[in-house]
Design a protein around this motif. Sequence first.
Motif, PDB file in Angstrom:
ATOM      1  N   ALA A 150       0.833  -1.222  -0.201  1.00 30.86           N
ATOM      2  CA  ALA A 150      -0.160   0.049   0.020  1.00 30.86           C
ATOM      3  C   ALA A 150       0.811   1.348  -0.084  1.00 30.86           C
ATOM      4  CB  ALA A 150      -0.891   0.086   1.195  1.00 30.86           C
ATOM      5  N   ILE A 151       2.055   1.200   0.528  1.00 25.75           N
ATOM      6  CA  ILE A 151       2.928   2.644   0.846  1.00 25.75           C
ATOM      7  C   ILE A 151       3.468   2.676  -0.552  1.00 25.75           C
ATOM      8  CG2 ILE A 151       4.944   3.270   1.634  1.00 25.75           C
ATOM      9  CD1 ILE A 151       4.155   2.019   4.427  1.00 25.75           C
ATOM     10  N   ILE A 152       4.054   1.550  -1.448  1.00 29.12           N
ATOM     11  CA  ILE A 152       4.481   1.559  -2.609  1.00 29.12           C
ATOM     12  C   ILE A 152       3.543   2.402  -3.673  1.00 29.12           C
ATOM     13  CG2 ILE A 152       5.425   0.434  -4.546  1.00 29.12           C
ATOM     14  CD1 ILE A 152       6.650  -1.455  -2.404  1.00 29.12           C
ATOM     15  N   ASP A 153       2.357   1.884  -3.585  1.00 25.78           N
ATOM     16  CA  ASP A 153       1.325   2.512  -4.468  1.00 25.78           C
ATOM     17  C   ASP A 153       0.888   3.674  -4.254  1.00 25.78           C
ATOM     18  OD1 ASP A 153       1.104  -0.043  -5.662  1.00 25.78           O
ATOM     19  OD2 ASP A 153      -0.633  -0.801  -4.435  1.00 25.78           O
ATOM     20  N   ALA A 154       0.634   3.949  -2.972  1.00 28.87           N
ATOM     21  CA  ALA A 154       0.650   5.555  -2.578  1.00 28.87           C
ATOM     22  C   ALA A 154       1.811   6.591  -3.018  1.00 28.87           C
ATOM     23  CB  ALA A 154       0.417   5.836  -1.066  1.00 28.87           C
ATOM     24  N   ARG A 155       3.110   5.865  -2.810  1.00 32.46           N
ATOM     25  CA  ARG A 155       4.199   6.778  -3.187  1.00 32.46           C
ATOM     26  C   ARG A 155       4.166   7.038  -4.634  1.00 32.46           C
ATOM     27  NH1 ARG A 155       6.191  10.155   0.384  1.00 32.46           N
ATOM     28  NH2 ARG A 155       6.730   9.003   2.374  1.00 32.46           N
ATOM     29  N   LYS A 156       3.882   5.813  -5.413  1.00 34.29           N
ATOM     30  CA  LYS A 156       3.963   6.018  -6.930  1.00 34.29           C
ATOM     31  C   LYS A 156       2.731   7.098  -7.229  1.00 34.29           C
ATOM     32  CE  LYS A 156       2.952   3.094 -11.067  1.00 34.29           C
ATOM     33  NZ  LYS A 156       2.740   1.928 -11.583  1.00 34.29           N
ATOM     34  N   MET A 157       1.852   7.020  -6.510  1.00 37.31           N
ATOM     35  CA  MET A 157       0.729   8.080  -7.171  1.00 37.31           C
ATOM     36  C   MET A 157       0.894   9.403  -6.712  1.00 37.31           C
ATOM     37  SD  MET A 157      -3.294   8.041  -5.690  1.00 37.31           S
ATOM     38  CE  MET A 157      -3.635   6.523  -6.295  1.00 37.31           C
ATOM     39  N   ILE A 158       1.861   9.569  -5.577  1.00 39.13           N
ATOM     40  CA  ILE A 158       2.318  10.844  -5.262  1.00 39.13           C
ATOM     41  C   ILE A 158       3.561  11.645  -5.917  1.00 39.13           C
ATOM     42  CG2 ILE A 158       3.465  12.061  -3.343  1.00 39.13           C
ATOM     43  CD1 ILE A 158       2.426  10.406  -1.191  1.00 39.13           C
ATOM     44  N   VAL A 159       4.357  10.676  -6.303  1.00 40.09           N
ATOM     45  CA  VAL A 159       5.367  10.767  -7.363  1.00 40.09           C
ATOM     46  C   VAL A 159       4.910  11.444  -8.878  1.00 40.09           C
ATOM     47  CG1 VAL A 159       7.295  10.267  -8.670  1.00 40.09           C
ATOM     48  CG2 VAL A 159       7.168   9.807  -6.238  1.00 40.09           C
ATOM     49  N   ASP A 160       3.883  10.494  -9.255  1.00 37.58           N
ATOM     50  CA  ASP A 160       3.172  10.991 -10.749  1.00 37.58           C
ATOM     51  C   ASP A 160       2.508  12.068 -10.454  1.00 37.58           C
ATOM     52  OD1 ASP A 160       4.001   8.292 -11.561  1.00 37.58           O
ATOM     53  OD2 ASP A 160       2.046   7.444 -11.094  1.00 37.58           O
ATOM     54  N   GLY A 161       1.813  12.280  -9.453  1.00 35.71           N
ATOM     55  CA  GLY A 161       1.200  13.724  -9.308  1.00 35.71           C
ATOM     56  C   GLY A 161       1.985  15.095  -9.266  1.00 35.71           C
ATOM     57  N   ALA A 162       3.181  14.644  -8.392  1.00 31.87           N
ATOM     58  CA  ALA A 162       4.298  15.591  -8.388  1.00 31.87           C
ATOM     59  C   ALA A 162       4.885  16.010  -9.488  1.00 31.87           C
ATOM     60  CB  ALA A 162       5.136  15.320  -7.083  1.00 31.87           C
ATOM     61  N   VAL A 163       5.395  15.018 -10.194  1.00 35.31           N
ATOM     62  CA  VAL A 163       5.932  15.364 -11.721  1.00 35.31           C
ATOM     63  C   VAL A 163       5.012  16.079 -12.453  1.00 35.31           C
ATOM     64  CG1 VAL A 163       6.689  14.184 -13.672  1.00 35.31           C
ATOM     65  CG2 VAL A 163       7.512  13.335 -11.319  1.00 35.31           C
ATOM     66  N   GLY A 164       3.774  15.697 -12.675  1.00 35.99           N
ATOM     67  CA  GLY A 164       2.768  16.386 -13.309  1.00 35.99           C
ATOM     68  C   GLY A 164       2.467  18.007 -13.034  1.00 35.99           C
ATOM     69  N   MET A 165       2.697  18.218 -11.593  1.00 33.62           N
ATOM     70  CA  MET A 165       2.587  19.646 -10.966  1.00 33.62           C
ATOM     71  C   MET A 165       3.747  20.431 -11.480  1.00 33.62           C
ATOM     72  SD  MET A 165       0.825  18.787  -7.437  1.00 33.62           S
ATOM     73  CE  MET A 165       0.856  20.468  -6.835  1.00 33.62           C
ATOM     74  N   VAL A 166       5.135  19.540 -11.297  1.00 36.70           N
ATOM     75  CA  VAL A 166       6.182  20.449 -11.606  1.00 36.70           C
ATOM     76  C   VAL A 166       6.052  20.976 -13.206  1.00 36.70           C
ATOM     77  CG1 VAL A 166       8.714  20.298 -11.856  1.00 36.70           C
ATOM     78  CG2 VAL A 166       7.553  19.499  -9.757  1.00 36.70           C
ATOM     79  N   GLU A 167       5.827  19.810 -13.906  1.00 43.71           N
ATOM     80  CA  GLU A 167       5.624  20.083 -15.281  1.00 43.71           C
ATOM     81  C   GLU A 167       4.726  21.236 -15.817  1.00 43.71           C
ATOM     82  OE1 GLU A 167       4.460  16.301 -17.204  1.00 43.71           O
ATOM     83  OE2 GLU A 167       6.664  15.594 -17.192  1.00 43.71           O
ATOM     84  N   MET A 168       3.610  21.488 -15.027  1.00 42.24           N
ATOM     85  CA  MET A 168       2.734  22.385 -15.288  1.00 42.24           C
ATOM     86  C   MET A 168       3.160  23.765 -14.943  1.00 42.24           C
ATOM     87  SD  MET A 168      -1.317  22.651 -13.906  1.00 42.24           S
ATOM     88  CE  MET A 168      -0.471  22.562 -12.020  1.00 42.24           C
ATOM     89  N   ALA A 169       3.647  23.632 -13.572  1.00 43.14           N
ATOM     90  CA  ALA A 169       4.431  24.948 -13.229  1.00 43.14           C
ATOM     91  C   ALA A 169       5.438  25.556 -14.318  1.00 43.14           C
ATOM     92  CB  ALA A 169       4.941  24.783 -11.815  1.00 43.14           C
ATOM     93  N   LEU A 170       6.286  24.787 -14.675  1.00 41.94           N
ATOM     94  CA  LEU A 170       7.494  25.249 -15.642  1.00 41.94           C
ATOM     95  C   LEU A 170       6.878  25.770 -16.965  1.00 41.94           C
ATOM     96  CD1 LEU A 170      10.119  22.271 -15.330  1.00 41.94           C
ATOM     97  CD2 LEU A 170      10.132  24.760 -14.393  1.00 41.94           C
ATOM     98  N   GLU A 171       5.572  24.836 -17.408  1.00 43.46           N
ATOM     99  CA  GLU A 171       4.801  25.350 -18.807  1.00 43.46           C
ATOM    100  C   GLU A 171       4.350  26.743 -18.515  1.00 43.46           C
ATOM    101  OE1 GLU A 171       2.217  22.248 -19.825  1.00 43.46           O
ATOM    102  OE2 GLU A 171       3.724  21.025 -20.461  1.00 43.46           O
ATOM    103  N   ARG A 172       3.601  27.065 -17.477  1.00 42.78           N
ATOM    104  CA  ARG A 172       2.777  28.204 -16.982  1.00 42.78           C
ATOM    105  C   ARG A 172       3.832  29.276 -16.943  1.00 42.78           C
ATOM    106  NH1 ARG A 172      -2.363  27.647 -14.893  1.00 42.78           N
ATOM    107  NH2 ARG A 172      -2.478  29.907 -14.835  1.00 42.78           N
ATOM    108  N   LEU A 173       5.076  28.953 -16.121  1.00 45.42           N
ATOM    109  CA  LEU A 173       6.108  30.139 -16.106  1.00 45.42           C
ATOM    110  C   LEU A 173       6.596  30.559 -17.573  1.00 45.42           C
ATOM    111  CD1 LEU A 173       8.074  29.081 -12.873  1.00 45.42           C
ATOM    112  CD2 LEU A 173       6.412  31.151 -13.336  1.00 45.42           C
ATOM    113  N   SER A 174       6.613  29.481 -18.362  1.00 47.86           N
ATOM    114  CA  SER A 174       7.274  29.995 -19.665  1.00 47.86           C
ATOM    115  C   SER A 174       6.320  30.633 -20.536  1.00 47.86           C
ATOM    116  CB  SER A 174       7.810  28.442 -20.376  1.00 47.86           C
ATOM    117  OG  SER A 174       8.689  27.827 -19.710  1.00 47.86           O
ATOM    118  N   GLU A 175       5.130  29.983 -20.634  1.00 42.74           N
ATOM    119  CA  GLU A 175       3.860  30.604 -21.309  1.00 42.74           C
ATOM    120  C   GLU A 175       3.555  32.206 -21.082  1.00 42.74           C
ATOM    121  OE1 GLU A 175       0.403  28.585 -20.819  1.00 42.74           O
ATOM    122  OE2 GLU A 175       1.218  26.670 -22.143  1.00 42.74           O
ATOM    123  N   LYS A 176       3.696  32.563 -19.845  1.00 45.40           N
ATOM    124  CA  LYS A 176       3.540  33.829 -19.631  1.00 45.40           C
ATOM    125  C   LYS A 176       4.873  34.855 -19.134  1.00 45.40           C
ATOM    126  CE  LYS A 176      -0.886  33.164 -17.255  1.00 45.40           C
ATOM    127  NZ  LYS A 176      -1.794  33.319 -16.031  1.00 45.40           N
TER     128      LYS A 176
END
Length: 337
Positions: free
Chosen positions: A274-300
């Motif tokens: 369960a911990i591994i599954d939860a960590r995998k979900m957290i990492v996937d979400g964190a990577v997506g949020m970082v990508e979104m932050a960089l894209e927004r900073l670049s666009e504006k």
Amino acid sequence: MNEIKEKVLKNKKCGMLVLVLTIVLYVAAIVAQIIIEEPNPLLIIWLSLGWFPCMGLRILKPQEALVLTLFGKYYGTLKGEGFYFINPFCVAVNPAYETKLSQSGDVQNGSTTNVISSLSAAATASSAAKKQPNMKMSLKIMTLNNSRQKINDCLGNPIEIGIAVTWRVIDTAKAAFNVDNYKEYLSLQCDTALRDIVRIYPYDVAENVDTTGDGIADEGSLRGSSEIVAARIKDEIQRKVEIAGIEIIDSRITYLAYATEIAAVMLQRQQASAIIDARKMIVDGAVGMVEMALERLSEKNTVELDEERKAAMVSNLLVVLCGNHDAQPVVNSGSLY
């Protein structure tokens, strides 16, 4: 083996007529003896033996049956409620009348013990002296709840499992004569069928396990496919008890758990998974949020970052988003560089 076919005795519900006729003849014999005044051999014989037909009177309640033999040969079966008259020499047979299982309608004094308790010979003799044994065979639907069993699943993990089986007698002749004791036979076959089916499945879903027998790995498991497992157990029990004239109506798993010796280890394994599954979900979400932050900073064009600063920003965001504890921010009041 020559199986005995059930023969239901019909047109035997004349018990009240025989009883009334016997009473009337007794009264008539007594009145005739009083009128004659002198002893009459025929009347004396009748008064002495006239009660014998009453030995053939039988009363049955709904959903009861009486299996009868005449001089050791199967005579027939009485079924259904009513007041019957049969051959007085007939003897009722029920080899399981003393057997008490842990099931509905068949437990003495509300006992919930999970073992078959058979009366001893001494207890049988004393009880027979007090009252006549009840040889009637119940046709009601009953639920058998055998003791929990410790069985190894297909991966070798010991588990504890219990089932409840709903059953009834549909062929009284088979139940009385094809097996020694149909209740004990049912209990034993339930245990063996449970072991045969449980050994096919893993407790949880496992890789490369074929539970259907088609040669293809599937996701069958005791915990996730309980209805399918119960249906297979029911079919297996029915196949085994067909010879005893018993119908299996339903079966359900009432208890399922790892055995105590491995329960703690398996709990740690489940927690780790369960911990591994939860960590995998957290990492996937964190990577997506970082990508979104960089894209927004670049666009504006909010701020221009070189590759080194982008890497530092990504590292800091991942630490904040993936950390177990709340972040402790440090405010930089100086220049960006």
